[in-house]
Motif scaffolding. Structure first.
Motif, PDB file in Angstrom:
ATOM      1  N   ALA A  17       0.811  -1.222   0.000  1.00  0.00           N
ATOM      2  CA  ALA A  17       0.000   0.000   0.000  1.00  0.00           C
ATOM      3  C   ALA A  17       0.844   1.272   0.000  1.00  0.00           C
ATOM      4  CB  ALA A  17      -0.939   0.002   1.207  1.00  0.00           C
ATOM      5  N   SER A  18       2.126   1.166   0.319  1.00  0.00           N
ATOM      6  CA  SER A  18       2.986   2.346   0.314  1.00  0.00           C
ATOM      7  C   SER A  18       3.204   2.889  -1.096  1.00  0.00           C
ATOM      8  CB  SER A  18       4.340   2.039   0.954  1.00  0.00           C
ATOM      9  OG  SER A  18       4.163   1.773   2.325  1.00  0.00           O
ATOM     10  N   MET A  19       3.202   2.001  -2.082  1.00  0.00           N
ATOM     11  CA  MET A  19       3.470   2.455  -3.456  1.00  0.00           C
ATOM     12  C   MET A  19       2.436   3.485  -3.932  1.00  0.00           C
ATOM     13  SD  MET A  19       3.988   0.246  -6.858  1.00  0.00           S
ATOM     14  CE  MET A  19       4.300   1.000  -8.426  1.00  0.00           C
ATOM     15  N   PRO A  20       1.142   3.183  -3.860  1.00  0.00           N
ATOM     16  CA  PRO A  20       0.199   4.226  -4.278  1.00  0.00           C
ATOM     17  C   PRO A  20       0.248   5.467  -3.389  1.00  0.00           C
ATOM     18  CG  PRO A  20      -0.966   2.160  -3.799  1.00  0.00           C
ATOM     19  CD  PRO A  20       0.483   1.925  -3.575  1.00  0.00           C
ATOM     20  N   ALA A  21       0.577   5.276  -2.111  1.00  0.00           N
ATOM     21  CA  ALA A  21       0.595   6.411  -1.174  1.00  0.00           C
ATOM     22  C   ALA A  21       1.686   7.426  -1.491  1.00  0.00           C
ATOM     23  CB  ALA A  21       0.755   5.905   0.258  1.00  0.00           C
ATOM     24  N   ILE A  22       2.781   6.983  -2.122  1.00  0.00           N
ATOM     25  CA  ILE A  22       3.892   7.894  -2.396  1.00  0.00           C
ATOM     26  C   ILE A  22       4.046   8.201  -3.886  1.00  0.00           C
ATOM     27  CG2 ILE A  22       5.126   7.309  -0.266  1.00  0.00           C
ATOM     28  CD1 ILE A  22       7.025   5.573  -1.960  1.00  0.00           C
ATOM     29  N   THR A  23       3.013   7.917  -4.673  1.00  0.00           N
ATOM     30  CA  THR A  23       3.046   8.201  -6.112  1.00  0.00           C
ATOM     31  C   THR A  23       2.377   9.545  -6.371  1.00  0.00           C
ATOM     32  OG1 THR A  23       3.052   5.850  -6.660  1.00  0.00           O
ATOM     33  CG2 THR A  23       2.331   7.361  -8.382  1.00  0.00           C
ATOM     34  N   PRO A  24       3.057  10.432  -7.102  1.00  0.00           N
ATOM     35  CA  PRO A  24       2.526  11.793  -7.293  1.00  0.00           C
ATOM     36  C   PRO A  24       1.385  11.859  -8.302  1.00  0.00           C
ATOM     37  CG  PRO A  24       4.538  11.534  -8.542  1.00  0.00           C
ATOM     38  CD  PRO A  24       4.352  10.260  -7.755  1.00  0.00           C
ATOM     39  N   PRO A  25       0.419  12.727  -8.017  1.00  0.00           N
ATOM     40  CA  PRO A  25      -0.570  13.008  -9.056  1.00  0.00           C
ATOM     41  C   PRO A  25       0.138  13.751 -10.192  1.00  0.00           C
ATOM     42  CG  PRO A  25      -0.911  14.399  -7.112  1.00  0.00           C
ATOM     43  CD  PRO A  25       0.225  13.476  -6.817  1.00  0.00           C
ATOM     44  N   PRO A  26      -0.243  13.578 -11.399  1.00  0.00           N
ATOM     45  CA  PRO A  26      -1.475  12.959 -11.863  1.00  0.00           C
ATOM     46  C   PRO A  26      -1.370  11.454 -12.069  1.00  0.00           C
ATOM     47  CG  PRO A  26      -0.341  13.893 -13.743  1.00  0.00           C
ATOM     48  CD  PRO A  26       0.494  14.198 -12.518  1.00  0.00           C
TER      49      PRO A  26
END
Length: 145
Positions: free
Chosen positions: A24-33
């Motif tokens: 779950a850390s991967m999506p949490a630290i991925t920048p928008p967009p």
């Protein structure tokens, strides 16, 4: 091609290592967009585990399968099994600088696919790595400090 990024976080090594071992850390630290969709991955990544995910901007998504290797308290490697590159090897290393400070080092080796469409996708991702990892450093610091 090789990419190298390092930063420090005021957090003990064990906490940094545990944080990065969670899928779950991967999506949490991925920048928008950019957005990450996890299709299949264990909650905590271990030796030989695989993460099936996609990266996308709006409706455009690129599917990726990565295998986790070389797991230790000081890091792990994710190796692309299927995805946008001919080769992608990403080593995540964690080094204790003292009891409360950890250095995070990301080392990526990649080869672009020769097909024109995949080459463009891969080159676009390559050019975006500095922004991606600057965001990841900032987000990791804010989540762990």
């Amino acid at each position: 091609m090789k990419y190298h990024h390092r930063f420090q976080v005021r957090s003990p090594l064990v906490r940094v290592s545990n944080f990065h071992s969670q899928a779950a850390s991967m999506p949490a630290i991925t920048p928008p967009p950019l957005s990450v969709r996890l299709y299949r991955a264990p909650d905590v990544l271990g030796e030989g585990d695989e993460m099936d995910f996609s990266l996308g901007v709006g409706p455009v998504r690129v599917r990726w399968l990565a295998r986790i290797e070389g797991v230790s308290p000081n890091g792990f490697t994710d190796r692309q099994v299927h995805g946008p590159f001919a080769e992608w090897v990403h080593r995540h290393s964690f080094n204790a600088l003292d009891n409360q400070t950890t250095e995070v080092v990301d080392e990526i080796t990649l080869r672009l696919r020769p097909q024109p469409g995949w080459w463009l996708v891969g080159m676009g991702m390559w050019l975006g790595l500095p922004i991606l990892f600057a965001f990841r450093a900032s987000k990791t610091r804010s989540m762990l400090q």
